[in-house]
Motif scaffolding. Structure first.
Motif, PDB file in Angstrom:
ATOM      1  N   UNK A 280      42.483  54.152  -2.874  1.00 20.39           N
ATOM      2  CA  UNK A 280      42.000  53.180  -1.904  1.00 20.39           C
ATOM      3  C   UNK A 280      43.184  52.375  -1.395  1.00 20.39           C
ATOM      4  N   UNK A 281      43.148  52.125  -0.135  1.00 17.91           N
ATOM      5  CA  UNK A 281      44.207  51.352   0.492  1.00 17.91           C
ATOM      6  C   UNK A 281      43.791  49.894   0.490  1.00 17.91           C
ATOM      7  N   UNK A 282      44.623  49.067  -0.035  1.00 22.50           N
ATOM      8  CA  UNK A 282      44.340  47.635  -0.072  1.00 22.50           C
ATOM      9  C   UNK A 282      45.249  46.954   0.936  1.00 22.50           C
ATOM     10  N   UNK A 283      44.625  46.229   1.836  1.00 20.20           N
ATOM     11  CA  UNK A 283      45.390  45.502   2.857  1.00 20.20           C
ATOM     12  C   UNK A 283      45.758  44.136   2.309  1.00 20.20           C
TER      13      UNK A 283
END
Length: 185
Positions: free
Chosen positions: A4-7
């Motif tokens: 998952x990409x966390x901003x």
């Protein structure tokens, strides 16, 4: 395996992203609000300001016309919301029926007033309500209903309804779209 990409915004991104919006909001909303509040604490006699404190508010609270205006505003809001939501639900139900044809045209026709500015709506309805040449009175005279013609925006018995009608007309389409979306999902 899923990743998952966390901003994670940086301060620089926040400043560049929110800064212009907050600046405009501050200049257009917060600054005038503060100015109005400060200005309300003074009396103005030919641009000679004198500090009045809360006396302007005391005068306002003691004024019977203020309370009548406040009651009228709440009445307009209450009736308007009741009409807009009730009529919009009925229109949305009818529009979701398979018996209705030309749904796209009807949707455009109902939603069109929403995109008009309140100034345009006020001007349009002023023309409709005009005592001599207004569309409403001309139509009533054309049907030999001269006794029904009125000065719609002056008669104290009907002015509330004359104000509620354009507001209901203008924003009905917005609620129709909301209810139609709810009914189709």
């Amino acid at each position: 395996m899923s990743s998952s990409v966390i901003f994670r915004p940086t301060v620089k991104k926040l400043v560049w992203g929110l800064g212009p919006a907050l600046l405009i909001y501050g200049l257009m909303v917060v600054a005038p609000l503060i100015y109005a509040i400060v200005h309300s604490l003074y009396t103005d006699f030919n641009y000679k300001y004198k500090f009045a404190g809360l006396s302007n508010y005391v005068t306002l609270v003691q004024d019977a016309e203020f309370w009548l205006a406040l009651k009228n505003n709440f009445s307009i809001i209450g009736v308007n919301l009741f009409l807009q939501i009730g009529l919009a639900f009925i229109v949305a139900l009818v529009m979701s029926s398979k018996l209705v044809t030309a749904k796209e045209f009807i949707r455009i026709f109902i939603f069109f007033p929403v995109i008009l500015t309140p100034i345009v709506v006020a001007f349009l309805w002023t023309l409709i309500y005009d005592n001599d040449q207004g569309l409403l009175n001309v139509a009533l005279r054309g049907m030999n209903l001269d006794g029904w013609t009125r000065n719609w925006l002056v008669d104290p018995q009907i002015v509330m309804y004359a104000v509620i009608a354009p507001m209901t007309w203008q924003y009905l389409g917005l609620f129709v779209v909301i209810f139609t979306a709810g009914l189709t999902s």
